[in-house]
Design a protein around this motif. Sequence first.
Motif, mmCIF file in Angstrom:
data_model
loop_
_atom_site.group_PDB
_atom_site.id
_atom_site.type_symbol
_atom_site.label_atom_id
_atom_site.label_comp_id
_atom_site.label_asym_id
_atom_site.label_seq_id
_atom_site.Cartn_x
_atom_site.Cartn_y
_atom_site.Cartn_z
ATOM 1 N N ASP A 35 0.833 -1.208 0.000
ATOM 2 C CA ASP A 35 0.000 0.000 0.000
ATOM 3 C C ASP A 35 0.864 1.253 0.000
ATOM 4 N N LEU A 36 1.819 1.312 0.916
ATOM 5 C CA LEU A 36 2.682 2.485 1.035
ATOM 6 C C LEU A 36 3.506 2.679 -0.236
ATOM 7 N N PHE A 37 4.020 1.572 -0.767
ATOM 8 C CA PHE A 37 4.826 1.670 -1.979
ATOM 9 C C PHE A 37 4.009 2.192 -3.151
ATOM 10 N N LEU A 38 2.796 1.683 -3.340
ATOM 11 C CA LEU A 38 1.966 2.117 -4.465
ATOM 12 C C LEU A 38 1.527 3.572 -4.310
ATOM 13 N N VAL A 39 1.270 4.009 -3.084
ATOM 14 C CA VAL A 39 0.933 5.413 -2.867
ATOM 15 C C VAL A 39 2.090 6.302 -3.281
ATOM 16 N N ARG A 40 3.305 5.887 -2.943
ATOM 17 C CA ARG A 40 4.460 6.687 -3.314
ATOM 18 C C ARG A 40 4.730 6.621 -4.820
ATOM 19 N N VAL A 41 4.426 5.498 -5.437
ATOM 20 C CA VAL A 41 4.518 5.420 -6.899
ATOM 21 C C VAL A 41 3.536 6.403 -7.530
ATOM 22 N N TYR A 42 2.322 6.482 -6.974
ATOM 23 C CA TYR A 42 1.324 7.421 -7.491
ATOM 24 C C TYR A 42 1.749 8.866 -7.227
ATOM 25 N N ASN A 43 2.238 9.140 -6.031
ATOM 26 C CA ASN A 43 2.691 10.501 -5.714
ATOM 27 C C ASN A 43 3.813 10.939 -6.645
ATOM 28 N N TYR A 44 4.697 10.016 -6.959
ATOM 29 C CA TYR A 44 5.807 10.313 -7.867
ATOM 30 C C TYR A 44 5.271 10.675 -9.249
ATOM 31 N N PHE A 45 4.268 9.928 -9.708
ATOM 32 C CA PHE A 45 3.615 10.233 -10.992
ATOM 33 C C PHE A 45 2.945 11.599 -10.951
ATOM 34 N N HIS A 46 2.239 11.880 -9.873
ATOM 35 C CA HIS A 46 1.504 13.135 -9.756
ATOM 36 C C HIS A 46 2.441 14.329 -9.652
ATOM 37 N N SER A 47 3.602 14.129 -9.013
ATOM 38 C CA SER A 47 4.570 15.218 -8.857
ATOM 39 C C SER A 47 5.444 15.398 -10.085
ATOM 40 N N LYS A 48 5.304 14.487 -11.062
ATOM 41 C CA LYS A 48 6.038 14.576 -12.334
ATOM 42 C C LYS A 48 7.535 14.348 -12.176
ATOM 43 N N GLY A 49 7.915 13.423 -11.301
ATOM 44 C CA GLY A 49 9.283 12.982 -11.279
ATOM 45 C C GLY A 49 10.114 13.415 -10.092
ATOM 46 N N PHE A 50 11.348 12.941 -10.089
ATOM 47 C CA PHE A 50 12.261 13.136 -8.959
ATOM 48 C C PHE A 50 12.620 14.603 -8.765
ATOM 49 N N ALA A 51 13.042 15.267 -9.849
ATOM 50 C CA ALA A 51 13.495 16.661 -9.734
ATOM 51 C C ALA A 51 12.361 17.568 -9.272
ATOM 52 N N THR A 155 -0.205 1.622 -14.588
ATOM 53 C CA THR A 155 -0.820 0.445 -13.961
ATOM 54 C C THR A 155 -0.735 -0.776 -14.875
ATOM 55 N N ASP A 156 -0.821 -0.570 -16.178
ATOM 56 C CA ASP A 156 -0.665 -1.687 -17.115
ATOM 57 C C ASP A 156 0.724 -2.310 -16.996
ATOM 58 N N LYS A 157 1.753 -1.454 -16.874
ATOM 59 C CA LYS A 157 3.116 -1.951 -16.742
ATOM 60 C C LYS A 157 3.303 -2.690 -15.414
ATOM 61 N N ILE A 158 2.741 -2.131 -14.328
ATOM 62 C CA ILE A 158 2.845 -2.800 -13.030
ATOM 63 C C ILE A 158 2.117 -4.137 -13.067
ATOM 64 N N ALA A 173 -5.409 -3.507 -12.332
ATOM 65 C CA ALA A 173 -5.644 -2.078 -12.117
ATOM 66 C C ALA A 173 -6.568 -1.864 -10.925
ATOM 67 N N GLU A 174 -7.527 -2.779 -10.741
ATOM 68 C CA GLU A 174 -8.447 -2.659 -9.602
ATOM 69 C C GLU A 174 -7.699 -2.870 -8.282
ATOM 70 N N ASP A 175 -6.800 -3.881 -8.255
ATOM 71 C CA ASP A 175 -6.025 -4.133 -7.034
ATOM 72 C C ASP A 175 -5.194 -2.918 -6.645
ATOM 73 N N ILE A 176 -4.575 -2.291 -7.636
ATOM 74 C CA ILE A 176 -3.751 -1.114 -7.377
ATOM 75 C C ILE A 176 -4.603 0.022 -6.826
ATOM 76 N N CYS A 177 -5.773 0.213 -7.433
ATOM 77 C CA CYS A 177 -6.674 1.288 -6.981
ATOM 78 C C CYS A 177 -7.195 1.014 -5.578
ATOM 79 N N TYR A 178 -7.550 -0.260 -5.291
ATOM 80 C CA TYR A 178 -8.012 -0.622 -3.949
ATOM 81 C C TYR A 178 -6.980 -0.234 -2.895
#
Length: 633
Positions: A35-51, A155-158, A173-178
């Motif tokens: 759960d924590l890892f996927l949230v951070r994966v989503y946050n990283y996507f939303h923030s548009k990357g590391f920099a 999500t397709d790649k994951i 995709a449903e599992d990731i969203c859950y």
Amino acid sequence: MSREPLMALMVEEGGGDDYHLSEDDDFSRAPNDIDLFLVRVYNYFHSKGFACSIFSDLLNLLTMLFMILFATFLVTYVDYHLLSVTNDWATSISFSRKMNPAVAMFAVVFIAGWTYHLILFFSSLKSLWEIRQFYHKKLFIDEEELETIKWSEITDKIGKMKRWCRTKDFLSAEDICYRIMRKENYMIAMINKEILDLRIPIFHKQIHMTKIIEWCLTYTLFNFVFDKHQMIKPDIRDPLKKRDIVKRLQNSFKIIGLFGLILSPFVLVYILIWSFFKYTEEIKNARFSFLAKREWSPLTRWRFRNFNELPHLFQERLNKSYEPANTYLDQFHTSLLVTAAKTVKLIAGGILAVLFLISLWNEDVFLLSNFYGRSPVWITTIMGTIIAVCSSLIPGDYTNFEPGKYLEEVCKFTNYCPESWRTQPHKIKVRDEVLSLFPLQIMIFLWEMFSVIFAPLVIMFSLPKRSEQIINFFCEFSQEVPGTGFVCSYSCFNSVEKYTNEKYGAATTAPKALRSRHGKLEKSILTYKLNNPKWNPTQEAGAIVTNVGKFMTDIAVQNQGMSPSSSESLLQGASILGSDTVFIGPPPTELASSLSSSMMPSVHYSVPQSLIHHDPHASVFHAHQRYHHLKKK
């Protein structure tokens, strides 16, 4: 350090070791906390990357430090009496002045808070770097691609990563969203079912959800219900321990409320400092437009949010509602107020014109003269402000009174349409309802400021009264998904037969106590299908999707007067829903013809003009609203 756009994601931030992947670059080992890892994966996507993530956090830290130090400097080291006499900043500043004990106490608390955020920032760098490596070496997505890639592609790649999750071979995709929205779905459901008591003590009719209440509530409740792996604690669902659990939850609310009450002076001062720096520049330049800006209130946003709707998708949908919502409210003007505004604007404009001519005639007279102790520059600023305020109260010369047209647009994008909005959009009562959901930003800010005082009272006195209902809700509306754990029952779209309502397109109707209010579940299924076209729902969820899709197809095909683009919009929306499946329910032709005769008898088309929209998603939801209103009859 959490970022503002993602404050709604309710997973407690921890250290990177909670989901450490592997020491090598293969990422072959599954994270311990999915759960924590996927949230951070989503946050990283939303923030548009590391920099972008690093830069955003650093700017937040620097801004916070500047506000603390500069405010302390202004309060402590400037002699304002001497400044008013000498008009010289250099002689008015003295660093030998002693700091007031109260100011020193506030400064120490603020610096301690800033230091805590600085530590969080450095502690998050390792986990952020691991997420970057995961994107680059496992998903093969670089920083540049993150600017444009869609979340569904990620999500397709994951989902293609075999044995990456400890509990399942593949994550759908449903599992990731859950997992990402595990806690948010419970919050959406509790708001929808009115489980939470958010009334202010003494003022029982006042119900407000501010950011402070939201943070206190989520921190207390979800830390109490969920363990460190984001799973519901076994004791919560144990009926033998229910009385003890309820008592402990009540005590938790009271402790957090008391803690908030102790910190309220510091929070209030920080909000005042922040607002001073944010709005002073706009006021100085007579840009008072921010006073007229409106925003959906925090409680309204929770009411509009659908199950399994990720923050960026929800915001995209809500962004489309602002323009029609503002236009709808602009339809209502008090004639007396408009006349007075025109008169005041004329007088202020006349004074401003004279000052302008003076500045052209003699610049020194304009800059150096004074009028009863006030300079022409000051008068110009005030007159400009008056003109700006009056202009906002005066409607355009060619504005037609069509409130129904714009309120329908609001309903399409918010998925919220009470009966009175549909039938009486021109009534003052309906306007006031919209105003309560869509207040001025300055009012939201004032409520946030006042909530520093009343939020702890809500947490201490109102919410504990609902502790038993809250625990009962988690027991009754939690469903175990294999390999995922317990999730909110309303969010599990593949087994919704116990919660559906025929009036919103389902094949069966559940008891009222189990159904979501206002068709929230059915709207959420449609939203999820629109955002995830590849999703194949089960029979019960598929009935909702199919009914609305076939309904849209039929009214688009049989309509003779609709423009090709509008017809195409309906057919596109129906295509996304998969309208080629078998229709379940009343024949679509019967629905469409009944809809035409009951809703718009004066129009010869077989579909209401209000259903015409170039956005397929909006067309789907308006069709669903029409479907529901017809089924109620």
